[in-house]
Motif scaffolding. Sequence first.
Motif, short mmCIF file in Angstrom:
data_model
loop_
_atom_site.label_atom_id
_atom_site.label_comp_id
_atom_site.label_asym_id
_atom_site.label_seq_id
_atom_site.Cartn_x
_atom_site.Cartn_y
_atom_site.Cartn_z
N LYS A 266 0.89 -1.24 0.10
CA LYS A 266 -0.11 0.16 -0.03
C LYS A 266 0.82 1.27 0.01
O LYS A 266 0.58 2.30 -0.41
CB LYS A 266 -1.04 0.03 1.10
CG LYS A 266 -1.85 -1.17 1.42
CD LYS A 266 -2.74 -1.22 2.28
CE LYS A 266 -3.72 -2.35 2.53
NZ LYS A 266 -4.57 -2.25 3.63
N LEU A 267 2.08 1.02 0.42
CA LEU A 267 2.73 2.24 0.63
C LEU A 267 3.50 2.49 -0.48
O LEU A 267 3.78 3.86 -0.86
CB LEU A 267 3.76 2.06 1.67
CG LEU A 267 3.62 2.52 3.05
CD1 LEU A 267 4.66 1.92 4.06
CD2 LEU A 267 3.27 3.89 3.23
N TYR A 268 3.81 1.79 -1.47
CA TYR A 268 4.93 1.87 -2.56
C TYR A 268 4.31 1.32 -3.98
O TYR A 268 3.49 0.57 -3.78
CB TYR A 268 6.47 0.96 -2.35
CG TYR A 268 6.85 1.77 -1.04
CD1 TYR A 268 7.80 2.61 -1.23
CD2 TYR A 268 6.66 0.92 0.28
CE1 TYR A 268 8.69 3.16 -0.07
CE2 TYR A 268 7.65 1.41 1.22
CZ TYR A 268 8.60 2.54 1.05
OH TYR A 268 9.09 2.73 2.39
N GLY A 269 5.00 1.96 -4.93
CA GLY A 269 4.40 1.33 -6.22
C GLY A 269 3.34 2.23 -6.89
O GLY A 269 2.87 3.48 -6.08
N SER A 270 2.93 2.22 -8.10
CA SER A 270 1.87 2.73 -8.78
C SER A 270 0.69 2.35 -8.35
O SER A 270 0.15 1.47 -7.72
CB SER A 270 2.25 2.65 -10.28
OG SER A 270 2.06 1.24 -10.54
N LEU A 271 -0.46 3.00 -8.97
CA LEU A 271 -1.66 2.91 -8.73
C LEU A 271 -1.93 1.47 -9.28
O LEU A 271 -1.79 1.06 -10.36
CB LEU A 271 -2.92 3.92 -8.93
CG LEU A 271 -2.62 5.28 -8.13
CD1 LEU A 271 -3.40 6.28 -8.92
CD2 LEU A 271 -3.00 5.12 -6.82
N SER A 272 -2.71 0.55 -8.43
CA SER A 272 -3.15 -0.75 -8.86
C SER A 272 -4.42 -0.90 -9.44
O SER A 272 -5.30 -0.13 -8.83
CB SER A 272 -2.76 -1.51 -7.81
OG SER A 272 -2.96 -3.16 -8.08
N LYS A 273 -4.68 -1.71 -10.24
CA LYS A 273 -5.82 -2.00 -10.96
C LYS A 273 -6.08 -3.38 -11.21
O LYS A 273 -5.13 -4.07 -11.42
CB LYS A 273 -6.36 -0.77 -12.05
CG LYS A 273 -5.19 -1.08 -13.34
CD LYS A 273 -5.75 -0.14 -14.48
CE LYS A 273 -4.64 -0.61 -15.71
NZ LYS A 273 -5.22 0.56 -16.73
N SER A 274 -7.34 -3.78 -11.42
CA SER A 274 -7.48 -5.13 -11.92
C SER A 274 -7.22 -5.20 -13.24
O SER A 274 -7.50 -4.60 -14.13
CB SER A 274 -8.96 -5.63 -11.78
OG SER A 274 -9.10 -7.05 -12.03
N ASN A 275 -6.31 -6.26 -13.65
CA ASN A 275 -5.79 -6.73 -15.00
C ASN A 275 -5.95 -7.96 -15.32
O ASN A 275 -6.12 -8.92 -14.63
CB ASN A 275 -4.26 -6.27 -15.11
CG ASN A 275 -3.86 -4.85 -14.78
OD1 ASN A 275 -4.16 -3.98 -15.74
ND2 ASN A 275 -3.20 -4.66 -13.86
N THR A 276 -6.46 -8.35 -16.56
CA THR A 276 -6.69 -9.59 -17.09
C THR A 276 -5.48 -9.69 -18.21
O THR A 276 -5.23 -8.98 -19.41
CB THR A 276 -7.92 -9.60 -17.97
OG1 THR A 276 -9.14 -9.20 -17.23
CG2 THR A 276 -8.02 -10.93 -18.68
#
Length: 642
Positions: A292-302
């Motif tokens: 939750k602290l690091y990285g880009s914004l996450s989204k659901s990927n297929t």
Amino acid sequence: MKLKGLRGAGLISVWLSGFLLIALSFYGTLLLSPSLNNLSFPRESSTAPRITIFTALHSSSSSLNSQAIHSWLALSPQVTAVLFTQHNNNSSSFTDTFGSRLLLDSTIDFTFLGTPFLHSMLARTEAYVSDIAVLIDPHTILLPDFISALNHAHELDRDWLLVSSSVNIPHFPFHWDETGRFWRHQDNGKRVRFGELQKMISQLNSSEGGGSNMIMAWNNNVDSLLHCGVLPPFLYQRGTHNQWIVNEALSCKRRFVFDATSTISSVSIGGNAENKYGSRNWEYKGNSHLGKLYGSLSKSNTLPKLLKCNKRYVFDTASDGLNVGFRRRDKISACISRSKSRSFLKLDPVQKDQEALQPLKFPYDLESLLPLVADENRTVVLSVAGFSYKDMLMSWVCRARRLAVPNFLVCALDEETYQFAILQGLPVFFDPHAPKNISFNDCHFGSKCFQRVTKVKSRTVLKILKMGYNVLLSDVDVYWFRNPLPLLHSFGPSVLVAQSDEYNTTVPINRPRRLNSGFYFARSDEPTIAAMEKVVKHAATSGLSEQPSFYDTLCGEGGVHRVGDDRCVEPETNLTVHFLNRDLFPNGAYGDLWLKEDVRAECEKKHCYVLHNNWISGRLKKLERQMMKGLWDYDASMRMCV
């Protein structure tokens, strides 16, 4: 008649030319098709790719699954396996069994409980020369179609990341025969064909819905990172990190990321890691915290899926479908339709909500940590640090790890240091009585902040001594060249051994107030405990730091209890204080060592055990001096030991 013949021949020629143009146009359309089936043109490859399979063994694991290693090495002569371990000698039997194709590597970072750090593992993979790198659970069995899928991926003309989910099963009812070439059924000893194993795994995959253990493989291109940015200090096999890496690789857009679960047969023996280590759920929470602290914004990927239809590998996505030649379309489309009923990798997005983050709760306090970290002599190495010195703390920890000194313990002076140390896998406890509002840059020697902080150290040491453990107190600015514990133990009971802060070479090293309370060894015996109680009591009423209290209490004001040039004897407790040889334990002003061009070489000439980075004012100056002189073992940007 001739004219008609010529006209007929001309018509035939035009017809043939038109047919040829149509065929060429159709072929060109196939080549230019946006379908993932033709995502990349194959490249010529004269030799099979070199494959290195990496895994790590937790120190809490009772054994490594030999069936798994057999299955890896049987895939191809081009396969080498690297096992990351905390102690090579504990795993040497594996190399005796599997020979030179199984390598042991103990250079990565582990937590104090023996859990490997993923970021350290991935950094270490770059040291091995191979065409393809694979990261896998140590209990995962691979079947030959794994090599076929990797060979296909190796022919892609761009960088790629393959991911695949393994089926979790409690028991694998097959074993290798004596030749190490075939699987046999454990019940009847009959040889089992690859197709039978593949069918069994496929059925399990459909019924169980895949597994949580992920296989990751990528082309080992030194010019292309696995993902953009810096990998946080995730704990290996403690959740979150697989989804995080896939998400970052997709966001980075430097690699083609695809799911090969449908084409790779693999099983993980013994269930998933979360079931195995459920009692340490705080490790999973720590990984979730980092995600939750690091990285880009996450989204659901297929992810695009690698399928095998009619003995041919093809890519398909749920959104784009597949565009192929007319004759093959029906057969491959039917194959793809059947494949959609299978289980594929399930990737849940890593939620990014820093505001909702709760402080991590570590299930250990000082009392429960001591038996976990103490050595066979019931000795611990204690260091005390606040957040402004977190990087120096980690350099000190890395040095202790390098010297194989695992029995260290960290007392955090503030909540920030406590949270930081938990994520770094340190045996840390928080002192609720530590002074508040510790200055970030103005807590150097002589300051009011320094005076308040140092008194925490003697109180903590006394507490540990009363619990029955010996203590080597070492400030984080003490750089270790060798492990001093064997020497310090040799002084025997009723002796407190301390560094001298005297820099003048022509005077006794036990002169008044020259006892350095930043490095001393205290035994858990009655005279030492009684003397330390007097020190703590004296410091509590003093307006100075604890250091003068040590000398005035143990050696008497003005040094009235001095014996010779290197000792004192406290008369009430009969405790002997021994001042350490300065050539072996130099302070920061002795011999102008810090002014030498090559400090390490000078100290090695003197056979130094440690060198104190004191007699310098200011945190930043202290950090700069230690880094510039090459006595630094931590990369703060990568959060790992170097």
